[in-house]
Every structure is written in C-alpha cells, then in structure tokens.
Scaffold this motif. Structure first.
Motif, PDB file in Angstrom:
ATOM      1  N   GLU A  15      61.556  25.460 -78.129  1.00 30.09           N
ATOM      2  CA  GLU A  15      60.676  25.357 -79.288  1.00 30.09           C
ATOM      3  C   GLU A  15      59.253  25.735 -78.886  1.00 30.09           C
ATOM      4  OE1 GLU A  15      58.808  21.869 -82.186  1.00 30.09           O
ATOM      5  OE2 GLU A  15      60.677  21.492 -81.077  1.00 30.09           O
ATOM      6  N   GLY A  16      58.588  26.493 -79.753  1.00 32.26           N
ATOM      7  CA  GLY A  16      57.209  26.888 -79.471  1.00 32.26           C
ATOM      8  C   GLY A  16      57.000  28.382 -79.609  1.00 32.26           C
ATOM      9  N   GLU A  17      55.924  28.883 -79.039  1.00 33.06           N
ATOM     10  CA  GLU A  17      55.517  30.279 -79.178  1.00 33.06           C
ATOM     11  C   GLU A  17      56.129  31.122 -78.063  1.00 33.06           C
ATOM     12  OE1 GLU A  17      51.371  31.660 -80.749  1.00 33.06           O
ATOM     13  OE2 GLU A  17      51.282  31.610 -78.556  1.00 33.06           O
ATOM     14  N   HIS A  18      56.671  32.291 -78.436  1.00 30.46           N
ATOM     15  CA  HIS A  18      57.275  33.207 -77.476  1.00 30.46           C
ATOM     16  C   HIS A  18      56.814  34.628 -77.782  1.00 30.46           C
ATOM     17  CE1 HIS A  18      60.197  30.323 -75.717  1.00 30.46           C
ATOM     18  NE2 HIS A  18      60.164  29.782 -76.927  1.00 30.46           N
ATOM     19  N   THR A  19      56.879  35.500 -76.775  1.00 31.58           N
ATOM     20  CA  THR A  19      56.586  36.916 -76.989  1.00 31.58           C
ATOM     21  C   THR A  19      57.842  37.743 -76.769  1.00 31.58           C
ATOM     22  OG1 THR A  19      55.907  37.258 -74.680  1.00 31.58           O
ATOM     23  CG2 THR A  19      54.179  36.680 -76.265  1.00 31.58           C
ATOM     24  N   ILE A  20      57.970  38.780 -77.560  1.00 29.48           N
ATOM     25  CA  ILE A  20      59.051  39.762 -77.414  1.00 29.48           C
ATOM     26  C   ILE A  20      58.376  41.116 -77.229  1.00 29.48           C
ATOM     27  CG2 ILE A  20      61.033  40.884 -78.499  1.00 29.48           C
ATOM     28  CD1 ILE A  20      61.428  38.351 -80.150  1.00 29.48           C
ATOM     29  N   ARG A  21      58.681  41.755 -76.121  1.00 29.87           N
ATOM     30  CA  ARG A  21      58.089  43.077 -75.844  1.00 29.87           C
ATOM     31  C   ARG A  21      59.186  44.121 -75.783  1.00 29.87           C
ATOM     32  NH1 ARG A  21      56.333  45.542 -70.734  1.00 29.87           N
ATOM     33  NH2 ARG A  21      56.499  43.507 -69.732  1.00 29.87           N
ATOM     34  N   MET A  22      58.950  45.235 -76.497  1.00 23.75           N
ATOM     35  CA  MET A  22      59.874  46.368 -76.483  1.00 23.75           C
ATOM     36  C   MET A  22      59.154  47.554 -75.864  1.00 23.75           C
ATOM     37  SD  MET A  22      61.743  48.315 -79.687  1.00 23.75           S
ATOM     38  CE  MET A  22      62.893  46.998 -80.028  1.00 23.75           C
ATOM     39  N   TYR A  36      69.870  31.756 -79.455  1.00 25.87           N
ATOM     40  CA  TYR A  36      69.568  32.705 -80.526  1.00 25.87           C
ATOM     41  C   TYR A  36      70.187  34.069 -80.240  1.00 25.87           C
ATOM     42  CZ  TYR A  36      65.942  29.530 -82.336  1.00 25.87           C
ATOM     43  OH  TYR A  36      65.269  28.461 -82.866  1.00 25.87           O
ATOM     44  N   ASN A  37      70.537  34.758 -81.347  1.00 28.40           N
ATOM     45  CA  ASN A  37      70.806  36.193 -81.298  1.00 28.40           C
ATOM     46  C   ASN A  37      69.550  36.895 -81.808  1.00 28.40           C
ATOM     47  OD1 ASN A  37      74.170  35.683 -82.542  1.00 28.40           O
ATOM     48  ND2 ASN A  37      73.449  35.652 -80.428  1.00 28.40           N
ATOM     49  N   ILE A  38      69.172  37.985 -81.153  1.00 28.68           N
ATOM     50  CA  ILE A  38      67.971  38.723 -81.567  1.00 28.68           C
ATOM     51  C   ILE A  38      68.400  40.067 -82.146  1.00 28.68           C
ATOM     52  CG2 ILE A  38      65.804  39.749 -80.803  1.00 28.68           C
ATOM     53  CD1 ILE A  38      65.637  37.687 -78.624  1.00 28.68           C
ATOM     54  N   SER A  39      67.931  40.357 -83.363  1.00 26.90           N
ATOM     55  CA  SER A  39      68.297  41.587 -84.067  1.00 26.90           C
ATOM     56  C   SER A  39      67.044  42.273 -84.580  1.00 26.90           C
ATOM     57  CB  SER A  39      69.236  41.300 -85.242  1.00 26.90           C
ATOM     58  OG  SER A  39      70.397  40.629 -84.812  1.00 26.90           O
ATOM     59  N   ILE A  81      61.423  39.121 -72.779  1.00 27.38           N
ATOM     60  CA  ILE A  81      61.143  37.868 -73.454  1.00 27.38           C
ATOM     61  C   ILE A  81      60.145  37.101 -72.590  1.00 27.38           C
ATOM     62  CG2 ILE A  81      62.112  35.772 -74.472  1.00 27.38           C
ATOM     63  CD1 ILE A  81      63.207  38.351 -75.697  1.00 27.38           C
ATOM     64  N   ASP A  82      58.983  36.799 -73.165  1.00 26.91           N
ATOM     65  CA  ASP A  82      57.925  36.119 -72.409  1.00 26.91           C
ATOM     66  C   ASP A  82      57.615  36.863 -71.107  1.00 26.91           C
ATOM     67  OD1 ASP A  82      57.750  34.142 -74.372  1.00 26.91           O
ATOM     68  OD2 ASP A  82      59.335  32.952 -73.443  1.00 26.91           O
ATOM     69  N   ASP A  83      57.502  38.208 -71.241  1.00 27.01           N
ATOM     70  CA  ASP A  83      57.144  39.097 -70.134  1.00 27.01           C
ATOM     71  C   ASP A  83      58.175  39.128 -69.018  1.00 27.01           C
ATOM     72  OD1 ASP A  83      54.741  39.970 -71.297  1.00 27.01           O
ATOM     73  OD2 ASP A  83      53.639  38.268 -70.491  1.00 27.01           O
ATOM     74  N   GLU A  84      59.407  38.747 -69.296  1.00 28.57           N
ATOM     75  CA  GLU A  84      60.454  38.739 -68.281  1.00 28.57           C
ATOM     76  C   GLU A  84      61.711  39.393 -68.836  1.00 28.57           C
ATOM     77  OE1 GLU A  84      63.081  35.586 -65.571  1.00 28.57           O
ATOM     78  OE2 GLU A  84      61.574  34.853 -67.007  1.00 28.57           O
ATOM     79  N   MET A  85      62.310  40.272 -68.042  1.00 31.53           N
ATOM     80  CA  MET A  85      63.619  40.809 -68.417  1.00 31.53           C
ATOM     81  C   MET A  85      64.663  39.791 -67.966  1.00 31.53           C
ATOM     82  SD  MET A  85      65.368  44.497 -67.501  1.00 31.53           S
ATOM     83  CE  MET A  85      63.996  45.403 -68.234  1.00 31.53           C
ATOM     84  N   LEU A  86      65.219  39.061 -68.928  1.00 30.32           N
ATOM     85  CA  LEU A  86      66.074  37.920 -68.605  1.00 30.32           C
ATOM     86  C   LEU A  86      67.335  38.329 -67.867  1.00 30.32           C
ATOM     87  CD1 LEU A  86      65.754  35.827 -71.899  1.00 30.32           C
ATOM     88  CD2 LEU A  86      64.462  35.598 -69.766  1.00 30.32           C
ATOM     89  N   PHE A  87      67.879  39.485 -68.204  1.00 24.63           N
ATOM     90  CA  PHE A  87      69.071  39.965 -67.520  1.00 24.63           C
ATOM     91  C   PHE A  87      69.131  41.481 -67.620  1.00 24.63           C
ATOM     92  CE2 PHE A  87      70.022  37.989 -71.592  1.00 24.63           C
ATOM     93  CZ  PHE A  87      70.529  39.031 -72.351  1.00 24.63           C
ATOM     94  N   ASN A  88      69.930  42.080 -66.782  1.00 27.46           N
ATOM     95  CA  ASN A  88      69.945  43.523 -66.568  1.00 27.46           C
ATOM     96  C   ASN A  88      70.255  44.314 -67.832  1.00 27.46           C
ATOM     97  OD1 ASN A  88      69.818  45.758 -64.623  1.00 27.46           O
ATOM     98  ND2 ASN A  88      71.985  46.015 -65.139  1.00 27.46           N
ATOM     99  N   TRP A 108      54.678  50.534 -75.369  1.00 25.92           N
ATOM    100  CA  TRP A 108      55.277  49.229 -75.599  1.00 25.92           C
ATOM    101  C   TRP A 108      54.571  48.509 -76.747  1.00 25.92           C
ATOM    102  CZ3 TRP A 108      51.509  45.599 -74.964  1.00 25.92           C
ATOM    103  CH2 TRP A 108      50.473  45.910 -74.072  1.00 25.92           C
ATOM    104  N   ILE A 109      55.309  47.621 -77.374  1.00 25.09           N
ATOM    105  CA  ILE A 109      54.779  46.768 -78.441  1.00 25.09           C
ATOM    106  C   ILE A 109      55.201  45.338 -78.133  1.00 25.09           C
ATOM    107  CG2 ILE A 109      54.812  46.220 -80.906  1.00 25.09           C
ATOM    108  CD1 ILE A 109      55.551  49.107 -81.466  1.00 25.09           C
ATOM    109  N   THR A 110      54.276  44.411 -78.284  1.00 17.94           N
ATOM    110  CA  THR A 110      54.573  42.991 -78.086  1.00 17.94           C
ATOM    111  C   THR A 110      54.344  42.239 -79.391  1.00 17.94           C
ATOM    112  OG1 THR A 110      53.952  43.064 -75.747  1.00 17.94           O
ATOM    113  CG2 THR A 110      53.964  40.905 -76.802  1.00 17.94           C
ATOM    114  N   TRP A 111      55.324  41.418 -79.746  1.00 12.92           N
ATOM    115  CA  TRP A 111      55.226  40.539 -80.911  1.00 12.92           C
ATOM    116  C   TRP A 111      55.156  39.091 -80.442  1.00 12.92           C
ATOM    117  CZ3 TRP A 111      58.730  44.544 -80.558  1.00 12.92           C
ATOM    118  CH2 TRP A 111      58.582  45.599 -81.475  1.00 12.92           C
TER     119      TRP A 111
END
Length: 953
Positions: free
Chosen positions: A364-371, A305-308, A327-334, A292-295
């Motif tokens: 607004e603010g800092e967020h993490t995206i993990r793949m 937002y759309n994420i690409s 997103i922020d260590d949570e899978m928002l939806f299936n 995994w990689i986290t940004w």
C-alpha cells in the motif's frame, strides 16, 4: 575500416554582443575566428570494437570512482551538492574534463555515470570517454545522456473547452545511467575493454550544465526469473483496482514525450467526438532507444496485482515495439526486460505476462512504473545492414569519382579493373544482405513485410556483378537503393507506441474489451462529423473578451498555443491588456481588404509589410517612444524589410542566414585540410572537388523556380558579394538600383560564373547529396543544421558548419557580410483602435526574454528539429545550441544583412532571375545583360512608386 570524425573543436568565443551599428573592416578583423581547420578523427568504429571484444571475460567487479579518485581536471570545480552526493564535480566551462585513476582487472565493462543536468539551456547532453588518453572507438567521442522533463501543469482547458497542451519543463533529478547506443543497434550498453592494471578514464563534457557525482565500471548480473521472484512472495492477498491515465506522467526523458490526441476510439479516456482532448501519450514520439516515461500511482491496498496497458501500435507494420518495465526503479524479474507490443490498427490491452499474467506484489502506498524503449528484436540485423550502408556509400563515391554524374554511354570505363576490389566488395555485401534478409524473415515469420525492403539492393548488386559494364549507367538507381536501405534502418529502429491508460487489477481479474462495439464507434463518428460543422478549431479561446486586441497567428496550432500560454501567463497579468488569439492560415491582405483583418498579425513574411504599408493598411511605429530602444534587440538590418518611406511598419520575429556545411570525412579523403575563408580560396577548391566528380551546392535553387515573390528570392550569393564589396542593392532613396555600378556588375559576373565556368548544379537535393558525400560543401540556411543533425544520424560527427567565405581586402581584412535568407515579423494594422496596446504587445513578444521562452517551449513541444530562428540577438544564447555551434552562428549572424524591400520588389526578383537565366542558360554576356535588365527594373520601380504616390507624378 569505417571512420568517423571527432566533434568539431572550436577556438575562441565571440566576446561581445553585436550592436545595431555597421561593422567596420577593423572590427570585422577583430571579430574573426579561424574555423578553417578541418578537425577530422579516424578511429575504430564501435561495430568493429564490439565484434573484437564482445566475447572477452566480463569480471563481476563493481568499480566505483568519485572525486577521491581524480588525478587531473580542467574547467571544473568540486563542491558539496547535497548529503547524498558530496564532492560533486561541476563542469564550469565548455570542454571541461575530469580524469580518474582506476585499478581494473582485465575484461570488458559497462560504464555508468551518476549525474544531474543543471537547467541551463536545454541543449543535448553529451560526454566523451577516453581511456589512457585515447578514444577506444568512434562513438566514445560523443555519447548522449538523458535530461529529465515533466509537465509544467496539469492538462487544462481553454474558453472553448479544448485541452491546452502543457508546456514541458526541465527538472533536476540525480540519475545513474549506463552509456548506450541510442540508434538501437545493440541489446546492451556500450562495452569498454581494459587490460589488467591501472588506467586513466577521462570524462569530457561539451557543456557547462552537467554535475557529476561519479562513475561506475560494472557488469551487473541478470535479474532473477519470474518463478524465482514469485518464490519470494508469501502473500496471497489480492489488490484493489487502480486506474491511471497514461498522459498524466511523473517524469520523462524527452521534452517530446508530451500528451497526444486520439479520436479514433469511443473507448479512449477521456473521449470527446468534438473537443480536442489530450488523452494519450507516445505515438511516434515514444519510439527511440533510451527514451523512458515514469508514472506515479497510488496503491490503496497491499496485494498481488496484474499490470495492463491500453495500447496501440499502428505505425510500424510488421514490427513489435519492445519495452522494459521497472517498478520503483527496479526490474523485478528478467521477463520485464523484453515486453513486446505487437502491431495493431486498434487499441488492445497488453497485460504483463500475456495469457499467464504476472502477479506482482505491491505494498500500500505510492509506487512508480517506468517504461523504457529498448533495442528492437532486429537490432543485430540493423547493425550489420548499417555497416553495409557505409560500405555502399563508399563504393558509390568511388564510382562517382571515376565515371562522373553523366557517364559517356560510348565509353568503357572498366570499373571492375579501375577499382580492383570492387567485385569482391559487392559480392560480400550482397551475401551479407541476403543472410540478414533471411534472419528478418525468421524473426518476423513473414517473407514480406520489413524483410523485402532490403531485397532490391542485393538483387541490383548481383545484376551489376553479372554485367559490370552496365555499372556506370546505373548510378542513379544504385544511389536510390542505398538511400532506401538507409531509410529502412531508420524506420525499423523506430518503435512507436501509444498508451491510453494503465490498469492495476487484482490478480486473476478479467478485463473488459479494449474497444467499443461497432455501434459505439459509429455513433462516436457521427457526432464527430456533425460537431465539425459547428466547432471553430481556429479559435484558441477568449473570442468573447471585450475591449481586447485581436491577434492572428499564421503558424501551426502548437506554436499558437505556446504564444497563447505566454500571453495569458505573462503579458495580460503584467499589462492588463486582454488578447484574443486566433489561428489563421491564409493571406492577411485579402482579409484586411474585406474589412475583417486583425489588430496585430504575427509571423508575417518579410515582403508583405512594405506592400501593405504602401497602401496605408499598417500603423507606422515611429510614433511610439520605445521604438528606438526596442530596435536594439535585433541584429543590424533585421528591421530593414519593415522600412517604408521614413517609418517602420513592423518588428522582426524570425531571421535566418546562410552558413557553409561541409563533410569532414570526404574532404579529408581528398587531402583538403582547410576550408576556404575567401571566395578566391573557394574558387580554387571547386576544381579539386570536380576532378573527383564531386560538386558544390550554392543554395541558389530558387532562381530556377517560377512565380512572383514579394521578398527577395534570388539566393544569397549575389547580394552577399555586393555587400562584401561595400555596395548596396539600391540607392539611398530606394527609388532606383545600383546595378550600373562596378561592384554590383562584378558581383553578378562572379555569381553567374559559378554556373557558366564551374558548371555547378542549379537544382539539387541538398539533404540527400550532402548525406551521401556527393556534395561535400553546400551553402544553406543555418536552420538546415537541425534537419541534417536529426534526420541523418548515420553521418553524425562526419560533418560541420563554418562561416560563408568573404572577400579579402588589400589591408588583409576579410569582409564577410551575408544576405539574410528569411525574415518574418509582427505588424499592427491601421484599423486597430488601441494602437498603444498593440505596440506594447509586439514589443513584449520580441523582447529577449519572451523570444527565448518561446523558442525553448516550441522545441520542448516539437523536438530539436523545430529550433527557432529568432531575430533577437541575445535570445539565441538561451536556445539549445552547443557552445561550438553558437560561436559559429553568432559570428556569422553579426555579418547578416537584409536586402531592402521596395514596392516593385516582385519585378526586381523577376528581372534578376531572368538575367541570370539568360546568362547561364543562353550564354549571354553577363555585364551587358545586367545593364539591359536594369533599365527595365528602374522603369518599373519608378512606375510603381508613382502609382502608390511614393513619388509625385
């Protein structure tokens, strides 16, 4: 039922550092550890376990266990780590365990561990799980956990404006991770079955660098759907565009997830047709399940937002790479749990939701995206095919035991009768492979591609069933097809993906094209070609520094960059000495003769220093007062290849030595419970293997290769037995050999008899034959361990390493000296003006601290298969070997000795090889042959010494 082995459990540690003095028989006896017992465990495979319990009830109970639930401990202590994780469990010694009591309702559960990895030596984190004193399945003996890594710096530029790859450093983060199968055979984490009632759960760690906060038995509910998620969002605001370079990561699971270079597109960011720019991340490195990689991204405005991702997957043709997005260590939806990146030779935009982009609300603010890499679409097919590979290998070994490697074409072996269930097993495997091929075709919607790769195997099985009398004569093709299916599993399980940058765009915004126009790419290509004529890619920067020493590195660019980073960060600031580092692939000898050589050369082969010293091209090191103290850093004899006359002309950097590799499962099937400790025991074991048509690899394949080497290249068996008998290759003055002495002659006879009397193979593919079990014992350099460990995952746990056998003396001691199999070092050229600074540099580089730093950084960049074989005797303790591996390696290394190098070494190599071939291939008397060739060897040594002025005419 398929069987796997328990992790090798070793006994006592080597309790002292090896000094640079000879090891006496008494000291050898005290150092000796008993690694002869084959610790083999037979249990249920996880595949069978999964099929047995997969449909069992999955309770919704969430059972958390911490230090209050502990009932038994070993080699641990319990302390407060921080406010959020009080009473954490510290594993203070190897093989420590903690046992929890848990009241569990009947059913199957996933097991989640909350832990942190201390920054000890970066070794692989593994834990084992026992339930009520037993391993529930074979994989539970060793389950991998992730470490957490990050870039040590931002991407910087050298003096030539080329990017410098940042070193990966481990960092401490608490993680809660479910135990998973990282081969990608299952779409969910490991399941554990519990009957209703009280159970004991034991967690054991083979390392001392894990701190445990607790464990959790769980069956987490599936995430909500996208429509359910959107129903909770009331804001209609659109966000503000965010651009983030994918190579600028926050944290990651593996040290190999470092920035990469892409020069295929003018639209890559940043793009430069000439300079080296680390502008992407991933490629083939980001491909295995669990990685995994986290940004970390900054959002300037709250909104939808759309994420690409600008991405490319051009390695695995016909396969989609699957990722989960958090997103922020949570899978928002299936729908974010199965994001597909299709194959493409060019970059494209992958927008979450594809044609109907997902609108994701971010404050607004800092967020993490993990793949995260998750199991591929074909995981179930891979699992079934992998099980058949094990069965096919079993059939192959049984056939090999029956017909042998060279079956008699005039004999009817009646294999279908001798192996009673052979035809049934072949038919079952063939039908299984056909069904899996159809499933693959349905998934990939293509009758070719990945599906066709398993077809030759079932076609061959059907052919063998039609004509069973042909089976003995098709063994080679059969084994080749089995290897192809095994390789297919590895290739399909890999899901590579290259990422350029991440875009967060206001919902509904249209993206520009991901690739440049034809003319953009054409112009980019032209600039690249023209620039290549003017750009010096061998220079690592600093070529214009005045008053500095010039150092050549004969390795790859990544290794050279690590040395440059260490030099600029540590050596120059501490010493004030400036260093010009250049990457040079080629012989230093020619450059020196042409007057263009460096001041210092690194990683020079162990035959060249003596030959250059004999011609006055190198600087002797005895003139430096610190040499004697510096030499204590190395194992006994590691500095031997740099001796010429009465001076040393280099310091060793890398040194390798042989160990014995063995297959636990195969030897156990034959009833062999102990490994040979002496050569006599080894000789008795060979017929046992050969009666089963199995064989042994002695690591002497180089004696059948042609060419002249400046270093000893006749394998390790012959010189090792000379050393074990108390002999030496040369007389003390190195002006003649000892080949007329009885200990040497007897060693030569024993060496050649391995091939004349026991008919061991001269040439073979050690990796493949060991992998199939056809060669259950093989000798090779210890660095081969990494190749097998990471390139043959299907036999993980089924093999181990042990010391090379020795010679038993009358007093009961076993002499285990072995000849080292490779040495490279650092030399100072005679033309160097500032010889004192040059010695200071190689003394610094060969120090324990810098050797450990170099080894860790190289492995961080290139992965575990690139583990460094340092010659420094204390630095090896700082490299990522497990405690069990380290015990064996340090003991074996304590007995490693180097064969001296003389000006006529090339001729010694040639004549020993010729003598060996005459005995083995032409059936000549070994004693008479060695004595005959020894005369020629001594004549050439004398002639060469007179030519170079070593002795007077």
């Amino acid at each position: 039922m398929k069987t796997y082995s328990r992790i090798l459990t070793l006994l006592l540690a080597v309790g002292l550092l090896i000094c640079s003095v000879p090891v006496s028989a008494e000291e050898q006896s005290s150092l000796e550890q008993d690694y002869s017992a084959i610790d083999y465990y037979s249990g249920m495979t996880y595949s069978d376990y999964y099929d047995k319990y997969r449909d069992t009830i999955r309770p919704e109970n969430d059972i958390k266990l911490d230090s209050l639930d502990i009932v038994s401990i070993q080699n641990i202590k319990i302390e407060e780590k921080d406010d959020s994780h009080q009473n954490a469990v510290y594993f203070t010694q190897d093989e420590g365990f903690v046992e929890f009591n848990a009241q569990v309702p009947e059913g199957i559960y996933h097991l989640e561990i909350t832990y942190i990895a201390e920054q000890n030596n970066h070794s692989e984190l593994e834990v084992s799980v026992m339930i009520d004193g037993e391993y529930p399945f074979d994989d539970s003996q060793a389950i991998s956990l992730s470490r957490v890594w990050m870039d040590s710096t931002t991407i910087k530029q050298d003096e030539n404006d080329n990017d410098i790859l940042p070193i990966q450093q481990e960092t401490n983060f608490w993680r809660s991770e479910k135990l998973i199968n990282k081969q990608g055979f299952y779409k969910e984490p490991y399941i554990f079955y519990f009957s209703g009632g009280m159970h004991k759960i034991r967690i054991t760690s083979g390392q001392t660098n894990i701190i445990l906060a607790g464990i959790r038995l769980c069956n987490d509910p599936d995430p909500q759907s996208y429509s359910e998620y959107r129903s909770t969002i009331t804001s209609k605001e659109k966000g503000k565009r965010v651009f983030h370079e994918a190579e600028q990561t926050y944290i990651k699971s593996d040290s190999t997830l470092y920035p990469t270079i892409d020069r295929s597109s003018s639209k890559s960011s940043p793009a430069d047709p000439v300079k080296l720019k680390y502008n992407t991340i991933g490629q083939s490195n980001f491909s295995h399940v669990g990685e995994w990689i986290t940004w970390k991204v900054d959002v300037d405005k709250s909104g939808n937002y759309n994420i690409s991702f600008r991405a490319k997957q051009n390695i695995a043709r016909g396969i989609n790479s699957i990722r989960s997005i958090y997103i922020d260590d949570e899978m928002l939806f299936n729908e974010l749990g199965n994001v597909s990146f299709p194959y493409s030779s060019k970059f494209y935009y992958k927008t979450l939701g594809d044609d109907k982009p997902f609108d994701i609300y971010l404050e607004e603010g800092e967020h993490t995206i993990r793949m995260e890499v998750v199991s591929p679409e074909v995981s179930e097919v891979m699992r079934v095919v992998n099980d058949t590979v094990y069965d096919l290998n079993m059939i192959y070994r049984q056939l090999m035991m029956l017909v042998g490697p060279e079956p008699d074409m005039f004999r009817d072996y009646n294999v279908e009768k001798e192996i009673s269930d052979l035809e049934d097993r072949m038919a079952r495997i063939s039908n299984t492979l056909k069904k899996q091929q159809k499933k693959l075709e349905q998934i990939s919607k293509n009758k070719g591609g990945v599906a066709k790769d398993i077809q030759p195997m079932h076609v061959m099985l059907d052919s063998m069933l039609d004509k069973p009398e042909t089976i003995p004569y098709r063994m080679s093709s059969f084994q080749s097809n089995v290897s192809s299916v095994s390789a297919w599993i590895s290739s399909v399980s890999a899901q590579p993906l290259e990422l350029d940058y991440i875009l967060l765009t206001p919902a509904g915004e249209t993206l520009e094209k991901a690739e440049g126009t034809f003319f953009d790419n054409l112009l980019f290509g032209i600039k690249s070609v023209i620039g290549s004529y003017f750009e010096d890619y061998s220079s690592l920067g600093g070529s214009n520094k005045k008053g500095s020493i010039n150092v050549w590195v004969g390795l790859g660019r990544d290794q050279a960059q690590v040395i440059k980073m260490m030099t600029d960060s540590y050596f120059t600031p501490e010493s004030g000495v400036k260093v010009n580092l250049s990457l040079v692939q080629g012989s230093i000898l020619e450059a020196t003769l042409a007057g263009k050589g460096p001041d210092v050369s690194l990683f020079v082969g162990d035959g060249l220093p003596m030959n250059m010293a004999a011609r006055g091209a190198l600087t002797g090191l005895k003139q430096f007062a610190d040499l004697e103290e510096t030499a204590l850093n190395f194992n006994e004899g590691a500095i031997t290849p740099y001796l010429f006359g009465d001076d040393y002309y280099g310091l060793p950097l890398a040194q390798s030595f042989p160990v014995m590799f063995y297959r636990k499962d195969v030897l156990s099937e034959l009833g062999i419970k102990e490994l040979p400790k002496t050569w006599d025991e080894f000789y008795k074991l060979i017929p046992v293997l050969q009666r089963a048509n199995l064989t042994v690899g002695m690591g002497d394949t180089n004696v059948m290769q042609y060419g002249v080497s400046q270093a000893p290249n006749f394998g390790f068996v012959f010189p090792s037995q000379i050393f074990q008998r108390g002999g030496n290759f040369y007389r003390d003055d190195l002006n003649s050999t000892n080949f007329d002495q009885e200990v040497v002659i007897q060693s030569f006879c024993d060496w050649t008899e391995l091939y004349t009397q026991y008919s061991l193979p001269l040439e073979y593919d050690m990796f493949n034959r060991f992998r199939t079990g056809e060669m259950p014992i093989a000798f090779a350099a210890y660095t081969t361990y990494n190749q097998i460990n990471y390139a043959a995952p299907e036999i993980k746990g089924l093999w181990g390493i042990a010391p090379v056998p020795g010679i038993l003396y009358e007093n009961g001691s076993i002499h285990r000296e072995v000849a080292a199999t490779g040495n490279s070092g650092a030399i100072i050229l005679a033309k160097a003006k500032d010889k004192k600074s040059c010695f200071k540099y190689i003394e610094w580089l060969t120090s324990s601290q810098m050797q450990a730093t170099y080894g860790r950084n190289i492995e961080s960049l290139m992965g575990p298969a690139a583990r460094y074989d340092t010659a420094n005797k204390t630095a090896i303790y700082e490299l990522p070997w497990s405690s069990a591996e380290l015990k064996i390696l340090t003991e074996q290394r304590s007995y490693a000795r180097e064969v001296p190098v003389v000006p006529a070494t090339y001729y010694v190599n040639r004549e020993i090889t010729n003598a060996f071939r005459r005995v083995v291939l032409k059936n000549q008397n070994p004693r008479e042959t060695l004595i005959l060739f020894n005369r020629n060897i001594n004549k050439e040594i004398d002639r060469k010494n007179r030519e170079l002025g070593v002795i007077s005419n």
